[in-house]
Design an enzyme around this catalytic site. Sequence first.
Site, PDB file in Angstrom:
ATOM      1  N   ASN A   1      25.429  53.628  23.458  1.00 60.13           N
ATOM      2  CA  ASN A   1      24.238  53.606  24.304  1.00 60.13           C
ATOM      3  C   ASN A   1      23.972  55.026  24.774  1.00 60.13           C
ATOM      4  O   ASN A   1      24.822  55.635  25.422  1.00 60.13           O
ATOM      5  CB  ASN A   1      24.468  52.671  25.501  1.00 60.13           C
ATOM      6  CG  ASN A   1      23.358  52.754  26.552  1.00 60.13           C
ATOM      7  OD1 ASN A   1      23.610  52.550  27.726  1.00 60.13           O
ATOM      8  ND2 ASN A   1      22.145  53.039  26.132  1.00 60.13           N
ATOM      9  N   GLY A   2      22.803  55.554  24.432  1.00 56.54           N
ATOM     10  CA  GLY A   2      22.468  56.914  24.833  1.00 56.54           C
ATOM     11  C   GLY A   2      21.785  57.659  23.713  1.00 56.54           C
ATOM     12  O   GLY A   2      21.352  57.069  22.717  1.00 56.54           O
TER      13      GLY A   2
ATOM     14  N   GLY B   1      17.712  45.934  25.090  1.00 56.63           N
ATOM     15  CA  GLY B   1      17.334  46.166  23.700  1.00 56.63           C
ATOM     16  C   GLY B   1      16.987  44.867  23.014  1.00 56.63           C
ATOM     17  O   GLY B   1      17.777  43.924  23.072  1.00 56.63           O
TER      18      GLY B   1
ATOM     19  N   TYR C   1      13.740  50.793  36.896  1.00 53.30           N
ATOM     20  CA  TYR C   1      13.205  49.825  35.936  1.00 53.30           C
ATOM     21  C   TYR C   1      14.231  49.169  35.030  1.00 53.30           C
ATOM     22  O   TYR C   1      14.229  47.960  34.851  1.00 53.30           O
ATOM     23  CB  TYR C   1      12.136  50.531  35.075  1.00 53.30           C
ATOM     24  CG  TYR C   1      11.616  49.696  33.925  1.00 53.30           C
ATOM     25  CD1 TYR C   1      10.771  48.616  34.160  1.00 53.30           C
ATOM     26  CD2 TYR C   1      11.975  49.972  32.609  1.00 53.30           C
ATOM     27  CE1 TYR C   1      10.287  47.838  33.110  1.00 53.30           C
ATOM     28  CE2 TYR C   1      11.502  49.205  31.563  1.00 53.30           C
ATOM     29  CZ  TYR C   1      10.659  48.144  31.812  1.00 53.30           C
ATOM     30  OH  TYR C   1      10.200  47.377  30.786  1.00 53.30           O
TER      31      TYR C   1
ATOM     32  N   CYS D   1      19.732  50.730  24.858  1.00 51.59           N
ATOM     33  CA  CYS D   1      20.719  49.831  24.275  1.00 51.59           C
ATOM     34  C   CYS D   1      21.644  49.270  25.345  1.00 51.59           C
ATOM     35  O   CYS D   1      21.752  49.801  26.446  1.00 51.59           O
ATOM     36  CB  CYS D   1      21.582  50.561  23.237  1.00 51.59           C
ATOM     37  SG  CYS D   1      20.645  51.340  21.919  1.00 51.59           S
TER      38      CYS D   1
END
Length: 462
Positions: free
Chosen positions: A106-107, A31, A248, A5
């Site tokens: 986020n996580g 996302g 990445y 996210c």
Amino acid sequence: MKEYCGVFGIYNNPNAVYYTYLGLYALQHRGQESAGIAATDGNKIGYYRDFGLVSSVFKSSVLRELSGFIAIGHNRYSTSGASDSPDNIQPIVVSYKYGQMAVAHNGNLVNALELREKLEEEGSIFRGTTDSEVIVHLIVKSKKKKFLDKLIDALVRLKGAYSLLVMTNKKLIAVRDPWGFRPLCMGELDGSPVFASETCAFDLIGAKYLRDVEPGEIIVVENGAISSYRLPETENCPRSQCIFEFVYFARPDSKIFGKSVYDVRKAFGRRLAKEHPVEADIVIPVPDSGVVPALGYSQESGIPFEMGLIRNHYVGRTFIKPDQKLRDIGVKVKLNPIPELLEGKRVIVIDDSIVRGTTSRKIIRMLREAGAKEVHMRISSPPTKFPCYFGIDTPTKDQLIASNHSVEEICKYIEADSLGYLSLEGMIEAAGGNFSEYCTACFNGEYPFNIPESVERQAEKK
């Protein structure tokens, strides 16, 4: 492997909603399943969320209807919770006894299932299935009086990765977990504090990057003042920044964990050339994440860099393949070789990782069909052997080819003439840090803390 996210937030700006929209645009790579924005005018929180890319979710009419001087936004790729439920789209917005709040996360929390079961036993009712909703319930159920104390009371019960933006009718709060798994940075735009997962969002709107939110730090923006607090016991949590962000996930034009992603990614390629040299005619990347390390490999080795594979950027996340013949075409929908560059050449192909190996094999076959004489595969990260529980949607261990096969066996499977991975030591050195700074669990299985068996079992059922 798929992204998790992206979050963005801005305080005290008349164009808060539009800047949040632009921020999410810049963070789209983090996302692509859904997007949402919540905004407040100081009295009430309005929001809009839907499935799809930012450009399709937020039409001009939607942006006009949302108003406020504080706004937070969220791009989602599901790592926890069903991806097809609208209740799982963030930001999560709730009304409770003391007003309203919105949360963007986020996580991934490793103790979410345990916390959820306890909350349900106490009478909590959940609308969705995300671990992020657990955070909201913990805040609401806290018996503390002040909102900050309620938030801290909730956060100390969490275990795992969370970079959070929390908004009330008058506050904007940014939080990063004590381990620092996911990036979260702070900037400033014409006097307005801004927060984002990556600095590329600041670049788009013309904001100035100030610093990272520190692991275990809570930054509160209210009434024009910025205050910083620390979560208790933070010093007992080893710093565990996700090294795969550099490999990445992050955009190469971003700065995360205090370092340029572009510079680190190129350093990976240079180190890879030193560790795994081979005589060849050209170096080509698997776009897009292989481009920068391929440049580094080329510069270090002196072998010319070429774009031997061209990516179609207009392909959606899914591709319907009704029969085997069309399934074999799948990789060609996204990548197409240039035979004129490849004919009779010894080719070094740079990619960021090998997960199952099937895509790498198809790429190598494609290059040979286009006339490549030799194909040598080089990977700008170590073999991925273990699943991630902190916000990356990795396959289970039995689906990760490196967890069950040697480098020689993988090389044979993908039909390469040779295969070389960047060493873990080389990766850390190239990132300019040490092992104490990064989470490398997906490579060596050394997680920063014990993973509950229930989480491992749940992952195996995916």
